[in-house]
Design an enzyme around this catalytic site. Structure first.
Site, PDB file in Angstrom:
ATOM      1  N   ARG A 281      12.093  -6.569   2.531  1.00 34.25           N
ATOM      2  CA  ARG A 281      12.482  -5.115   2.584  1.00 34.25           C
ATOM      3  C   ARG A 281      13.268  -3.945   2.772  1.00 34.25           C
ATOM      4  O   ARG A 281      13.823  -4.610   4.749  1.00 34.25           O
ATOM      5  CB  ARG A 281      10.821  -4.355   3.607  1.00 34.25           C
ATOM      6  CG  ARG A 281      10.457  -3.911   3.358  1.00 34.25           C
ATOM      7  CD  ARG A 281       8.372  -3.215   3.435  1.00 34.25           C
ATOM      8  NE  ARG A 281       8.138  -3.583   4.905  1.00 34.25           N
ATOM      9  CZ  ARG A 281       6.879  -3.214   5.233  1.00 34.25           C
ATOM     10  NH1 ARG A 281       5.829  -3.529   4.198  1.00 34.25           N
ATOM     11  NH2 ARG A 281       6.377  -3.210   6.068  1.00 34.25           N
TER      12      ARG A 281
ATOM     13  N   ARG B 213      13.378  -2.171   9.806  1.00 36.38           N
ATOM     14  CA  ARG B 213      12.717  -2.088  10.615  1.00 36.38           C
ATOM     15  C   ARG B 213      12.430  -2.902  11.478  1.00 36.38           C
ATOM     16  O   ARG B 213      12.411  -4.304  10.873  1.00 36.38           O
ATOM     17  CB  ARG B 213      11.105  -1.345   9.980  1.00 36.38           C
ATOM     18  CG  ARG B 213      10.925  -0.466   9.365  1.00 36.38           C
ATOM     19  CD  ARG B 213       9.408   0.547   8.696  1.00 36.38           C
ATOM     20  NE  ARG B 213       8.465  -0.195   9.678  1.00 36.38           N
ATOM     21  CZ  ARG B 213       7.441  -0.077   8.644  1.00 36.38           C
ATOM     22  NH1 ARG B 213       7.719   0.519   7.484  1.00 36.38           N
ATOM     23  NH2 ARG B 213       6.279  -0.647   9.016  1.00 36.38           N
TER      24      ARG B 213
ATOM     25  N   LYS C 113       0.582  -1.086  -0.066  1.00 36.49           N
ATOM     26  CA  LYS C 113       0.083  -0.880  -0.263  1.00 36.49           C
ATOM     27  C   LYS C 113       0.905   1.313   0.081  1.00 36.49           C
ATOM     28  O   LYS C 113       0.431   2.224  -0.764  1.00 36.49           O
ATOM     29  CB  LYS C 113      -1.289   0.181   1.140  1.00 36.49           C
ATOM     30  CG  LYS C 113      -0.761  -0.058   2.348  1.00 36.49           C
ATOM     31  CD  LYS C 113      -1.986   0.064   3.546  1.00 36.49           C
ATOM     32  CE  LYS C 113      -1.378  -0.491   5.156  1.00 36.49           C
ATOM     33  NZ  LYS C 113      -0.316   0.500   5.921  1.00 36.49           N
TER      34      LYS C 113
END
Ligand code: AMP
Length: 203
Positions: free
Chosen positions: A117, A150, A9
């Protein structure tokens, strides 16, 4: 944009932002930036985000209200907000959304994507080692900063976040379904194909 972690998204929000010249209000990015101010609130937010739980509604509602009230936008893209029904109701009291895109992927695919990621800690651009790599390995294309993984992209946290996502997203989807502005998008396609499906809805 509604979707589980890894649904793309944020990537689609960036594409739409470029195409239509609209700002993105991402509560996740704003909260992560707030952590750098190492005061009490920053420390509290850091614990919340690293554990994959939701930040208090009052905090995120205030962040979004300030953005929306800052008039002069011809529109905006919301990424990561609203996250639950209470936030959706708060938002509805301020503004009417025109489209809600729910980007759907399986848990298995979400895990696969999240492990690859890499995020720029400075400008928050998200890359993926296989699907969307930076030009130079480990370095942000835009600002040259070293990319990081992250904390909330780690496996146990991802599991908790996915569970929480489905609990809170269901009533949210019903809320926007009733308003006839909810659109389900198959997020397991390529970035381009997901983008094409969104543009088709937007006409
Ligand atoms: P995101 O980058 O959208 O995945 O958000 C990262 C983290 O920020 C989430 O796991 C929550 O802890 C917090 N967060 C972001 N947006 C919201 C929101 N709308 N409501 C509550 N917490 C949020």
């Amino acid at each position: 944009m509604i979707g589980p972690q890894g649904s793309g998204k944020g990537t689609q929000a960036q594409k739409l932002s470029k195409k239509f010249g609209l700002p993105i209000f991402s509560t996740g990015n704003i909260l992560r930036q707030r952590i750098h101010t190492e005061d009490e609130l920053g420390k509290k937010l850091s614990r919340i985000i690293n554990n994959g739980i939701l930040a208090p509604d009052e905090i995120v509602n205030k962040i979004i209200a300030e953005k929306i009230e800052n008039d002069g936008y011809k529109g905006y893209i919301l990424d990561g907000y609203p996250r639950n029904l209470a936030q959706a109701r708060f938002l509805a009291g301020m503004d009417e959304l025109t489209h809600v895109f729910e980007i759907n992927i399986s848990d298995k695919e979400a895990f696969r994507r999240i492990t690859g990621r890499r995020t720029c800690p400075k400008c928050q651009i998200v890359y993926h080692l296989d699907y969307n790599p930076p030009r130079e390995e480990g370095v942000c294309d835009k600002c040259g900063e070293r990319l990081v993984i992250r904390d909330d992209d780690k496996s146990e946290t991802v599991k908790r976040r996915l569970r929480m996502y489905y609990e809170t997203a269901r009533p949210l989807v019903e809320f926007y379904n009733k308003k006839k502005i909810h659109h389900l998008i198959d997020g397991e396609q390529s970035i381009e194909d997901v983008g094409r499906d969104i543009l088709r809805v937007l006409g």
